[in-house]
Design a protein around this motif. Structure first.
Motif, mmCIF file in Angstrom:
data_model
loop_
_atom_site.group_PDB
_atom_site.id
_atom_site.type_symbol
_atom_site.label_atom_id
_atom_site.label_comp_id
_atom_site.label_asym_id
_atom_site.label_seq_id
_atom_site.Cartn_x
_atom_site.Cartn_y
_atom_site.Cartn_z
ATOM 1 N N VAL A 1 16.637 -39.005 9.563
ATOM 2 C CA VAL A 1 17.679 -39.207 10.571
ATOM 3 C C VAL A 1 17.017 -39.768 11.818
ATOM 4 O O VAL A 1 16.193 -39.095 12.445
ATOM 5 N N PRO A 2 17.329 -41.000 12.220
ATOM 6 C CA PRO A 2 16.563 -41.655 13.283
ATOM 7 C C PRO A 2 16.682 -40.997 14.653
ATOM 8 O O PRO A 2 15.803 -41.183 15.498
ATOM 9 N N TYR A 3 17.751 -40.236 14.887
ATOM 10 C CA TYR A 3 17.917 -39.620 16.206
ATOM 11 C C TYR A 3 17.584 -38.138 16.211
ATOM 12 O O TYR A 3 17.951 -37.406 17.137
ATOM 13 N N ALA A 4 16.859 -37.657 15.184
ATOM 14 C CA ALA A 4 16.386 -36.273 15.138
ATOM 15 C C ALA A 4 14.929 -36.260 15.578
ATOM 16 O O ALA A 4 14.042 -36.676 14.821
ATOM 17 N N ASP A 5 14.667 -35.809 16.795
ATOM 18 C CA ASP A 5 13.329 -35.904 17.383
ATOM 19 C C ASP A 5 12.673 -34.530 17.492
ATOM 20 O O ASP A 5 13.186 -33.636 18.178
ATOM 21 N N PRO A 6 11.524 -34.338 16.847
ATOM 22 C CA PRO A 6 10.801 -33.074 16.978
ATOM 23 C C PRO A 6 10.073 -32.999 18.312
ATOM 24 O O PRO A 6 9.511 -33.990 18.790
ATOM 25 N N VAL A 7 10.084 -31.816 18.904
ATOM 26 C CA VAL A 7 9.391 -31.576 20.174
ATOM 27 C C VAL A 7 8.405 -30.433 19.953
ATOM 28 O O VAL A 7 8.791 -29.347 19.502
ATOM 29 N N ARG A 8 7.143 -30.662 20.289
ATOM 30 C CA ARG A 8 6.112 -29.638 20.126
ATOM 31 C C ARG A 8 5.889 -28.895 21.439
ATOM 32 O O ARG A 8 6.303 -29.365 22.503
ATOM 33 N N PRO A 9 5.232 -27.746 21.379
ATOM 34 C CA PRO A 9 4.912 -27.025 22.619
ATOM 35 C C PRO A 9 4.116 -27.898 23.571
ATOM 36 O O PRO A 9 3.403 -28.821 23.152
ATOM 37 N N ALA B 1 15.419 -35.237 -0.522
ATOM 38 C CA ALA B 1 14.409 -36.113 0.086
ATOM 39 C C ALA B 1 14.819 -37.581 -0.039
ATOM 40 O O ALA B 1 15.088 -38.084 -1.137
ATOM 41 N N GLY B 2 14.877 -38.275 1.113
ATOM 42 C CA GLY B 2 15.221 -39.685 1.144
ATOM 43 C C GLY B 2 16.697 -39.993 1.118
ATOM 44 O O GLY B 2 17.088 -41.169 1.121
ATOM 45 N N HIS B 3 17.548 -38.964 1.133
ATOM 46 C CA HIS B 3 18.989 -39.195 0.982
ATOM 47 C C HIS B 3 19.835 -38.747 2.166
ATOM 48 O O HIS B 3 21.045 -38.964 2.167
ATOM 49 N N VAL B 4 19.258 -38.096 3.173
ATOM 50 C CA VAL B 4 20.025 -37.681 4.353
ATOM 51 C C VAL B 4 19.941 -38.775 5.397
ATOM 52 O O VAL B 4 18.853 -39.147 5.830
ATOM 53 N N ARG B 5 21.089 -39.284 5.830
ATOM 54 C CA ARG B 5 21.122 -40.421 6.737
ATOM 55 C C ARG B 5 21.512 -40.051 8.163
ATOM 56 O O ARG B 5 20.976 -40.591 9.122
ATOM 57 N N ARG B 6 22.469 -39.136 8.334
ATOM 58 C CA ARG B 6 22.992 -38.794 9.653
ATOM 59 C C ARG B 6 23.453 -37.351 9.642
ATOM 60 O O ARG B 6 23.559 -36.723 8.595
ATOM 61 N N VAL B 7 23.734 -36.832 10.847
ATOM 62 C CA VAL B 7 24.318 -35.490 10.994
ATOM 63 C C VAL B 7 25.721 -35.682 11.548
ATOM 64 O O VAL B 7 25.894 -36.095 12.695
ATOM 65 N N GLU C 1 29.081 -17.597 10.810
ATOM 66 C CA GLU C 1 28.467 -18.587 9.929
ATOM 67 C C GLU C 1 28.152 -19.850 10.724
ATOM 68 O O GLU C 1 28.977 -20.324 11.505
ATOM 69 N N TRP C 2 26.937 -20.360 10.555
ATOM 70 C CA TRP C 2 26.565 -21.648 11.129
ATOM 71 C C TRP C 2 26.752 -22.715 10.062
ATOM 72 O O TRP C 2 26.461 -22.490 8.884
ATOM 73 N N GLN C 3 27.222 -23.890 10.473
ATOM 74 C CA GLN C 3 27.401 -24.985 9.521
ATOM 75 C C GLN C 3 26.735 -26.256 10.044
ATOM 76 O O GLN C 3 26.744 -26.541 11.238
ATOM 77 N N PHE C 4 26.150 -27.002 9.101
ATOM 78 C CA PHE C 4 25.521 -28.284 9.399
ATOM 79 C C PHE C 4 26.022 -29.285 8.366
ATOM 80 O O PHE C 4 25.740 -29.142 7.171
ATOM 81 N N ALA C 5 26.785 -30.290 8.830
ATOM 82 C CA ALA C 5 27.363 -31.297 7.939
ATOM 83 C C ALA C 5 26.513 -32.557 7.987
ATOM 84 O O ALA C 5 26.318 -33.146 9.056
ATOM 85 N N LEU C 6 26.001 -32.965 6.835
ATOM 86 C CA LEU C 6 25.068 -34.082 6.747
ATOM 87 C C LEU C 6 25.680 -35.235 5.956
ATOM 88 O O LEU C 6 26.256 -35.022 4.882
ATOM 89 N N TRP C 7 25.536 -36.454 6.480
ATOM 90 C CA TRP C 7 25.914 -37.643 5.713
ATOM 91 C C TRP C 7 24.772 -37.990 4.768
ATOM 92 O O TRP C 7 23.619 -38.120 5.185
#
Length: 267
Positions: free
Chosen positions: A31-39, A109-115, A192-198
């Motif tokens: 997902v191009p707009y999912a950015d990891p942030v480290r300590p 793996a390789g199939h999630v495009r967007r949230v 319940e938490w939900q996460f919908a993925l394209w």
């Protein structure tokens, strides 16, 4: 007016939570707009938070984060705004999830495009009608909040610009995501938490990949639901809604037009 800038899914700062966050990051690696942030000061190793920034329109907010925090239990917070703690009322029934986020990431793996969206389902048994109305008012005061057009208590926050917050959303584009769904749920006995993925997978392919998944009546042609096992089970439910590949889009759901024009703004 105050503007909702961030919706944060906050996890206790424990080794188990770190593992969950690392697995979540792997799941959204494409997902191009999912950015990891480290300590602060770290250049590699585990991440402290994952930030999902709406790619369109420019400057749209809120961002959505999944992060480690100094909290005793998982919680969703709004900045500015209320927080949604884990709550439950009745003994759980039904099967225990057998898939964890690591296995979800491996199979996808390789199939999630967007949230498409994230969300919180609040059990109606422990969230009074008065408390529910207060939550909706609080979100409507700081965000572009829209009714679900068919009448269910499933309002959605759509990321918006400052001008759209003051007026309304009038431009419909793919990329106004992740949205956020708040559900007053009579069918749940705990939060319940939900996460919908394209995804780029068909219904048949997802059914074969996740035979343990389920569907919801009326929505079976849109996504497959996979509840996951995690460190806070059974107090908290977490599920992933895996949307099938779109072949004739963009649809008025993807652009938000259906929610805006048919549901209408909550003010």
């Amino acid at each position: 007016m105050d503007r909702l800038g961030e919706i944060a899914f906050r996890l206790p700062r424990t080794p188990a939570a770190q593992t969950f966050l690392d697995q979540f990051r792997t799941l959204l690696a494409d997902v191009p707009y999912a950015d990891p942030v480290r300590p602060a000061g770290a250049v590699d190793g585990p991440v402290a938070r994952l930030v999902l920034t709406p790619p369109r329109p420019e400057g749209a907010r809120p961002v959505t984060t999944v992060e480690l925090a100094d909290v005793p239990a998982p919680v969703v917070t709004f900045a500015p705004g209320p927080s949604l703690a884990v709550q439950g009322a009745e003994p759980l029934t039904g099967p225990v999830p057998t898939v964890d986020v690591a296995e979800l990431a491996r199979r996808l793996a390789g199939h999630v495009r967007r949230v498409d969206h994230t969300g919180v389902n609040l059990p109606a048994g422990t969230t009074s009608a008065e408390a529910w109305r207060g939550l909706v008012r609080a979100l409507a005061a700081t965000s572009a909040l829209y009714r679900y057009p068919t009448g269910e208590e499933w309002p959605f926050v759509l990321p918006c610009t400052p001008a759209e917050l003051r007026d309304d959303i009038r431009t419909f584009v793919v990329g106004r995501e992740p949205r956020f769904e708040l559900v007053h749920d009579p069918w749940r006995s705990r939060t319940e938490w939900q996460f919908a993925l394209w995804t780029d997978l068909t219904r048949t392919e997802l059914e074969e990949l996740f035979p343990e998944g389920i569907t919801f009546p009326g929505l079976e042609d849109i996504f497959r639901v996979v509840p996951v096992h995690h460190p806070w089970w059974p107090e908290l439910g977490i599920r992933f809604d895996l949307c099938y590949r779109v072949t004739d889009g963009p649809s008025d759901w993807e652009t938000g037009e259906w929610l805006v024009t048919e549901g209408g703004r909550i003010r």
